[in-house]
Write an enzyme that holds these catalytic residues in place. Structure first.
Site, PDB file in Angstrom:
ATOM      1  N   ARG A  45       0.857  -1.184   0.000  1.00 10.37           N
ATOM      2  CA  ARG A  45       0.000   0.000   0.000  1.00 10.37           C
ATOM      3  C   ARG A  45       0.891   1.231   0.000  1.00 10.37           C
ATOM      4  O   ARG A  45       2.105   1.112   0.091  1.00 10.37           O
ATOM      5  CB  ARG A  45      -1.010   0.002   1.152  1.00 10.37           C
ATOM      6  CG  ARG A  45      -0.680  -0.646   2.468  1.00 10.37           C
ATOM      7  CD  ARG A  45       0.416   0.032   3.273  1.00 10.37           C
ATOM      8  NE  ARG A  45       0.213   1.455   3.411  1.00 10.37           N
ATOM      9  CZ  ARG A  45       1.169   2.330   3.613  1.00 10.37           C
ATOM     10  NH1 ARG A  45       2.439   1.940   3.730  1.00 10.37           N
ATOM     11  NH2 ARG A  45       0.940   3.615   3.729  1.00 10.37           N
ATOM     12  N   GLY A  46       0.256   2.402  -0.086  1.00 17.70           N
ATOM     13  CA  GLY A  46       1.039   3.636  -0.250  1.00 17.70           C
ATOM     14  C   GLY A  46       1.102   3.932  -1.742  1.00 17.70           C
ATOM     15  O   GLY A  46       1.430   3.028  -2.539  1.00 17.70           O
ATOM     16  N   ALA A  47       0.771   5.189  -2.108  1.00 14.80           N
ATOM     17  CA  ALA A  47       0.552   5.508  -3.524  1.00 14.80           C
ATOM     18  C   ALA A  47       1.703   5.092  -4.457  1.00 14.80           C
ATOM     19  O   ALA A  47       1.487   4.364  -5.426  1.00 14.80           O
ATOM     20  CB  ALA A  47       0.229   6.988  -3.654  1.00 14.80           C
ATOM     21  N   ARG A  88      -7.434  -0.017  -6.734  1.00 13.81           N
ATOM     22  CA  ARG A  88      -7.664   1.051  -5.746  1.00 13.81           C
ATOM     23  C   ARG A  88      -7.859   2.379  -6.511  1.00 13.81           C
ATOM     24  O   ARG A  88      -7.008   2.736  -7.329  1.00 13.81           O
ATOM     25  CB  ARG A  88      -6.486   1.146  -4.752  1.00 13.81           C
ATOM     26  CG  ARG A  88      -6.356  -0.116  -3.891  1.00 13.81           C
ATOM     27  CD  ARG A  88      -5.460   0.095  -2.699  1.00 13.81           C
ATOM     28  NE  ARG A  88      -6.098   0.937  -1.705  1.00 13.81           N
ATOM     29  CZ  ARG A  88      -5.449   1.456  -0.659  1.00 13.81           C
ATOM     30  NH1 ARG A  88      -4.156   1.230  -0.494  1.00 13.81           N
ATOM     31  NH2 ARG A  88      -6.084   2.207   0.224  1.00 13.81           N
ATOM     32  N   GLN A 197      -1.570   2.438  10.059  1.00 19.12           N
ATOM     33  CA  GLN A 197      -0.309   2.528   9.300  1.00 19.12           C
ATOM     34  C   GLN A 197       0.748   3.308  10.074  1.00 19.12           C
ATOM     35  O   GLN A 197       1.942   3.054   9.934  1.00 19.12           O
ATOM     36  CB  GLN A 197      -0.544   3.216   7.944  1.00 19.12           C
ATOM     37  CG  GLN A 197      -1.328   2.389   6.937  1.00 19.12           C
ATOM     38  CD  GLN A 197      -2.810   2.706   6.983  1.00 19.12           C
ATOM     39  OE1 GLN A 197      -3.337   3.109   8.021  1.00 19.12           O
ATOM     40  NE2 GLN A 197      -3.498   2.500   5.882  1.00 19.12           N
ATOM     41  N   ASP A 238      -1.875  10.847  -1.876  1.00 18.53           N
ATOM     42  CA  ASP A 238      -2.332   9.825  -2.829  1.00 18.53           C
ATOM     43  C   ASP A 238      -2.694  10.429  -4.172  1.00 18.53           C
ATOM     44  O   ASP A 238      -2.632   9.767  -5.196  1.00 18.53           O
ATOM     45  CB  ASP A 238      -3.522   9.059  -2.253  1.00 18.53           C
ATOM     46  CG  ASP A 238      -3.023   8.078  -1.211  1.00 18.53           C
ATOM     47  OD1 ASP A 238      -2.782   8.508  -0.065  1.00 18.53           O
ATOM     48  OD2 ASP A 238      -2.815   6.907  -1.561  1.00 18.53           O
ATOM     49  N   ASN A 248      -5.138  12.490   0.952  1.00 22.04           N
ATOM     50  CA  ASN A 248      -4.212  11.628   1.701  1.00 22.04           C
ATOM     51  C   ASN A 248      -5.046  10.879   2.745  1.00 22.04           C
ATOM     52  O   ASN A 248      -6.264  11.078   2.864  1.00 22.04           O
ATOM     53  CB  ASN A 248      -3.097  12.460   2.346  1.00 22.04           C
ATOM     54  CG  ASN A 248      -1.987  11.581   2.904  1.00 22.04           C
ATOM     55  OD1 ASN A 248      -1.503  10.668   2.238  1.00 22.04           O
ATOM     56  ND2 ASN A 248      -1.579  11.812   4.140  1.00 22.04           N
ATOM     57  N   LYS A 249      -4.385  10.044   3.491  1.00 23.93           N
ATOM     58  CA  LYS A 249      -5.065   9.177   4.468  1.00 23.93           C
ATOM     59  C   LYS A 249      -6.056   9.960   5.333  1.00 23.93           C
ATOM     60  O   LYS A 249      -5.767  11.062   5.781  1.00 23.93           O
ATOM     61  CB  LYS A 249      -3.996   8.509   5.340  1.00 23.93           C
ATOM     62  CG  LYS A 249      -4.494   7.571   6.414  1.00 23.93           C
ATOM     63  CD  LYS A 249      -5.415   6.496   5.892  1.00 23.93           C
ATOM     64  CE  LYS A 249      -4.800   5.658   4.798  1.00 23.93           C
ATOM     65  NZ  LYS A 249      -5.812   4.789   4.106  1.00 23.93           N
TER      66      LYS A 249
HETATM   67  O1  MRU Z   1      -4.490   3.187   2.325  1.00 22.14           O
HETATM   68  P1  MRU Z   1      -3.007   3.389   2.202  1.00 22.14           P
HETATM   69  O2  MRU Z   1      -2.232   2.795   3.333  1.00 22.14           O
HETATM   70  O3  MRU Z   1      -2.492   2.951   0.845  1.00 22.14           O
HETATM   71  O4  MRU Z   1      -2.831   4.954   2.283  1.00 22.14           O
HETATM   72  C1  MRU Z   1      -1.540   5.492   2.186  1.00 22.14           C
HETATM   73  C2  MRU Z   1      -1.462   6.944   2.384  1.00 22.14           C
HETATM   74  O5  MRU Z   1      -2.447   7.621   2.577  1.00 22.14           O
HETATM   75  C3  MRU Z   1      -0.098   7.565   2.285  1.00 22.14           C
HETATM   76  O6  MRU Z   1      -0.001   8.681   3.114  1.00 22.14           O
HETATM   77  C4  MRU Z   1       0.129   8.013   0.835  1.00 22.14           C
HETATM   78  O7  MRU Z   1      -0.111   6.949  -0.056  1.00 22.14           O
HETATM   79  C5  MRU Z   1       1.481   8.551   0.619  1.00 22.14           C
HETATM   80  S1  MRU Z   1       2.650   7.274   0.479  1.00 22.14           S
HETATM   81  C6  MRU Z   1       4.174   7.858   0.119  1.00 22.14           C
END
Ligand code: MRU
Length: 346
Positions: A45-47, A88, A197, A238, A248-249
């Site tokens: 996970r993470g963009a 996603r 996370q 994201d 973002n999250k």
């Molecule tokens: O749902 P996730 O864990 O994929 O969400 C991740 C985030 O919101 C991160 O902050 C974002 O992707 C930046 S990652 C460098």
């Protein structure tokens, strides 16, 4: 540093982020379907990491293809692109990486390449996307470290670290680079409900790097800012719309509002692959709704009463006017973001 994701001869190997920090186990994906499932279920996970995984998944899936001619090969490739695109919806790096792979594919087709040559080209392009992401994170780190004050107590939300990228991290890349310069007194990691996370992944990365780390519940960020305990905030993204609004999250918006109320600089670190000039503003960003079970349960244990409904958007949007700067691999964009984001691509 541990590898987030690696292309091996017969599999794509990823550290299983659902299991950290209790267990450090690796998932071996041998088909594109397995990679898509790994993205959907948050193994990875993470963009930026999602983008890299999708690109590698496409290369792997096409390597497995039994197509004899390029026509059939192209049909299969387009199907796999659709599969990856359905994993996603918010992280634009996913669609950016699929587009890069499509462009590489078209270049190969135009050059009259054979199926085997196309397979090699796709593998090479996915490796390039991986390596460029690490280089971007390092560059963001260098630019971002310059704006971190000395002796900083930094707050971050979610995980924008090595785990969320091909390595080093975006927001955590900035923190790592600042720590290398001796500028970091400590980091507060928001726990980041409901998937944790921050508590599980950010804290794990920072502790491994021996950067002093304190995990806090989401509700503590505001009081800490009011009490003058936080000097600087940096988060990942994201998707960044053309006007500078940032998805973002979930919870990021609240942190940004608190930062504005208490005069704490709020920065976003993200590579160009996260900036989506086609999306005019935050309202146009699709927000992923996730399984209510992430909220109602911890493992097998139910926390909420049957009958209570749940809202579980994975992301929120922080309006651009709350953001002091967007740290990219080409420098820091500042207001007016509509101009600076466009300029950073030229
Ligand atoms: O749902 P996730 O864990 O994929 O969400 C991740 C985030 O919101 C991160 O902050 C974002 O992707 C930046 S990652 C460098």
């Amino acid at each position: 540093m541990f590898p987030t994701i690696e292309m091996q001869p017969d599999a794509i190997v990823m550290i299983d982020q659902r299991k950290l920090p209790a267990q450090e186990v690796y998932v071996h994906c041998t088909t594109a379907n397995e990679v898509a499932r790994a993205i959907k279920t948050l193994v990875i996970r993470g963009a930026p990491a999602i983008g890299v995984a999708a690109a590698m998944g496409l290369a792997l899936g096409m390597r497995n293809s039994k197509a004899l001619g390029t026509k059939q090969f192209a049909v299969e490739f387009n199907k796999l692109c659709e599969l990856m695109a359905g994993t996603r919806p918010t992280a634009v790096n996913l669609f950016w990486a699929i587009e890069r792979m499509k462009r590489a594919f078209s270049t190969g087709i135009r050059a009259g390449e054979s199926v085997d040559e196309l397979k090699a080209r796709l593998k090479q392009e996915s490796a390039r996307i991986h390596d460029e992401d690490v280089a971007s994170c390092r560059a963001m780190g260098r630019f971002g470290a310059e704006v971190v004050p000395d002796n900083a107590r930094i707050l971050t939300h979610c995980n924008a670290g090595a785990l969320a990228t091909a390595g080093y991290g975006t927001a955590l890349g900035v923190i790592r680079a600042a720590a290398e310069l001796g500028k970091v007194k400590g980091v507060f990691a928001d726990e980041t409900r409901p998937v944790l996370q921050g508590a599980r992944l950010t804290a794990w990365e920072l502790v491994r790097d021996r950067i002093p780390t304190t995990v806090i519940t989401e509700g503590m960020a505001g009081p800490l800012m009011r009490d003058g305990q936080i000097d600087f905030i940096v988060v990942g993204a994201d998707r960044i719309a053309a006007n500078g609004d940032v998805a973002n999250k979930i919870g990021t918006y609240t942190v940004a509002m608190m930062a504005r109320a208490h005069g704490v600089p709020f920065y976003v670190a993200a590579p160009l692959s996260t900036i989506d000039l086609e999306t005019p503003n935050g309202q146009a960003i699709p927000i992923e709704q996730r399984d209510p079970r992430e909220v109602t349960h911890i493992g097998p244990t139910r926390l909420t009463p049957e009958g209570a409904s749940v809202l579980n958007p994975a992301f929120d949007v922080t309006p651009h006017d709350l953001i002091a700067g967007i740290i990219t691999e080409r420098g820091i964009c500042r207001a007016p973001f509509a101009d600076s984001l466009r300029a950073v691509f030229s």
